[in-house]
Write a protein that holds these residues in place. Sequence first.
Motif, PDB file in Angstrom:
ATOM      1  N   PHE A   8      22.022  46.019 -18.329  1.00 35.27           N
ATOM      2  CA  PHE A   8      21.060  45.477 -17.377  1.00 35.27           C
ATOM      3  C   PHE A   8      20.096  46.560 -16.914  1.00 35.27           C
ATOM      4  O   PHE A   8      20.472  47.720 -16.736  1.00 35.27           O
ATOM      5  N   THR A   9      18.858  46.143 -16.694  1.00 37.91           N
ATOM      6  CA  THR A   9      17.854  47.016 -16.089  1.00 37.91           C
ATOM      7  C   THR A   9      17.256  46.289 -14.900  1.00 37.91           C
ATOM      8  O   THR A   9      16.851  45.129 -15.015  1.00 37.91           O
ATOM      9  N   ILE A  10      17.213  46.966 -13.748  1.00 34.43           N
ATOM     10  CA  ILE A  10      16.606  46.393 -12.550  1.00 34.43           C
ATOM     11  C   ILE A  10      15.238  47.034 -12.354  1.00 34.43           C
ATOM     12  O   ILE A  10      15.112  48.259 -12.306  1.00 34.43           O
ATOM     13  N   ALA A  60      13.934  34.887 -21.254  1.00 28.61           N
ATOM     14  CA  ALA A  60      14.905  33.817 -21.487  1.00 28.61           C
ATOM     15  C   ALA A  60      15.193  33.136 -20.156  1.00 28.61           C
ATOM     16  O   ALA A  60      15.368  33.812 -19.139  1.00 28.61           O
ATOM     17  N   THR A  61      15.234  31.807 -20.167  1.00 26.75           N
ATOM     18  CA  THR A  61      15.475  31.039 -18.951  1.00 26.75           C
ATOM     19  C   THR A  61      16.885  30.463 -18.973  1.00 26.75           C
ATOM     20  O   THR A  61      17.319  29.885 -19.971  1.00 26.75           O
ATOM     21  N   TYR A  62      17.597  30.626 -17.856  1.00 27.14           N
ATOM     22  CA  TYR A  62      18.982  30.170 -17.755  1.00 27.14           C
ATOM     23  C   TYR A  62      19.120  29.151 -16.625  1.00 27.14           C
ATOM     24  O   TYR A  62      18.571  29.338 -15.534  1.00 27.14           O
ATOM     25  N   THR A  63      19.864  28.100 -16.896  1.00 35.83           N
ATOM     26  CA  THR A  63      20.218  27.133 -15.859  1.00 35.83           C
ATOM     27  C   THR A  63      21.597  27.519 -15.333  1.00 35.83           C
ATOM     28  O   THR A  63      22.561  27.558 -16.100  1.00 35.83           O
ATOM     29  N   ASP A  88      16.760  43.802 -23.645  1.00 38.10           N
ATOM     30  CA  ASP A  88      15.303  43.917 -23.568  1.00 38.10           C
ATOM     31  C   ASP A  88      14.639  42.600 -23.168  1.00 38.10           C
ATOM     32  O   ASP A  88      13.437  42.415 -23.355  1.00 38.10           O
ATOM     33  N   THR A  89      15.435  41.690 -22.589  1.00 40.29           N
ATOM     34  CA  THR A  89      14.927  40.345 -22.268  1.00 40.29           C
ATOM     35  C   THR A  89      14.872  40.122 -20.763  1.00 40.29           C
ATOM     36  O   THR A  89      15.857  40.352 -20.056  1.00 40.29           O
ATOM     37  N   LEU A  90      13.715  39.675 -20.270  1.00 41.01           N
ATOM     38  CA  LEU A  90      13.544  39.369 -18.861  1.00 41.01           C
ATOM     39  C   LEU A  90      14.300  38.080 -18.518  1.00 41.01           C
ATOM     40  O   LEU A  90      14.149  37.055 -19.187  1.00 41.01           O
ATOM     41  N   VAL A  91      15.128  38.133 -17.480  1.00 37.11           N
ATOM     42  CA  VAL A  91      15.951  36.985 -17.094  1.00 37.11           C
ATOM     43  C   VAL A  91      15.189  36.103 -16.105  1.00 37.11           C
ATOM     44  O   VAL A  91      14.702  36.571 -15.074  1.00 37.11           O
ATOM     45  N   LYS A  92      15.111  34.811 -16.431  1.00 37.38           N
ATOM     46  CA  LYS A  92      14.524  33.828 -15.534  1.00 37.38           C
ATOM     47  C   LYS A  92      15.578  32.767 -15.214  1.00 37.38           C
ATOM     48  O   LYS A  92      16.406  32.445 -16.070  1.00 37.38           O
TER      49      LYS A  92
END
Length: 266
Positions: free
Chosen positions: A48-50, A24-27, A71-75
């Motif tokens: 959160f998982t690092i 998921a991409t966040y502005t 379970d979502t990679l943060v962009k």
Amino acid sequence: MKNIFYALGLSLLLFSCKQQETTATYTPRVLTANEKFNESYDGKDSIFTILLKKDENTSEIKEEFNVKFKDTLVKIQINKADPNSITDKFASTQFINTQKTALLVQLADNSGLAAPSYVIALKNGKLNVVSLYRPSTGKEDPKYTTGINKLGRAGYLVNNDFFITNVNANVHLIKRQNPEERIQGEFILNSPDKSTLVFLTPSSLYQVHYSSDEIFNEKLAKPAPQTDLELTDWVKNNYSWAKNKKGITFLKFSDSNRIVDIKEFQ
């Protein structure tokens, strides 16, 4: 036979979908004055998982991190107008509250400048990405834009513009000397009660009580020494902590003959 191939094909498709990583991409949004990011989470596992990144070619661990929200990679899309500015690579990540629902991150950047920093946090049940950036026109900005600096157990100073308290993730805007530019001075001290930040500017000790925005600007009677050791001794010998009528602690010029307890400056 056709049904068997169809079933096999469908199974492979479903397997490949499962293997694909959800992203998921966040502005980033702008910080709303002083905000707290200390929301609780009742889930069994951490929200959160690092993850340490691995080099795709050698499988070696790199000094870069990914962050997963559930379970979502943060962009993060750094520039709202530029879809090519999306990244998921962070040079540093740290939790800033005991609930572990808020992270302070800095992007991985090889440009030589201090990379942008953000707060990634659960707020009102949703993921928030908040930019820690304020426009500045200061002549010495490159010198004082140093990214994330940890101030002991008290918290983090970001580019002389934000102070983030540890444990409860309060993010404070630091009041500037000049509204148009970040503080043009080096952070040198935190008060004994960890609530007043002291910056050495060319002509004064500029002091900010970050939770109330009250400031005190102590003019320098003479130029301060340049080396850290000399500066520390000079401040200890010439200044002392004192509370004003509101109970706020500031550093003030004192009699050079006064004996100063070294614990006041630790």
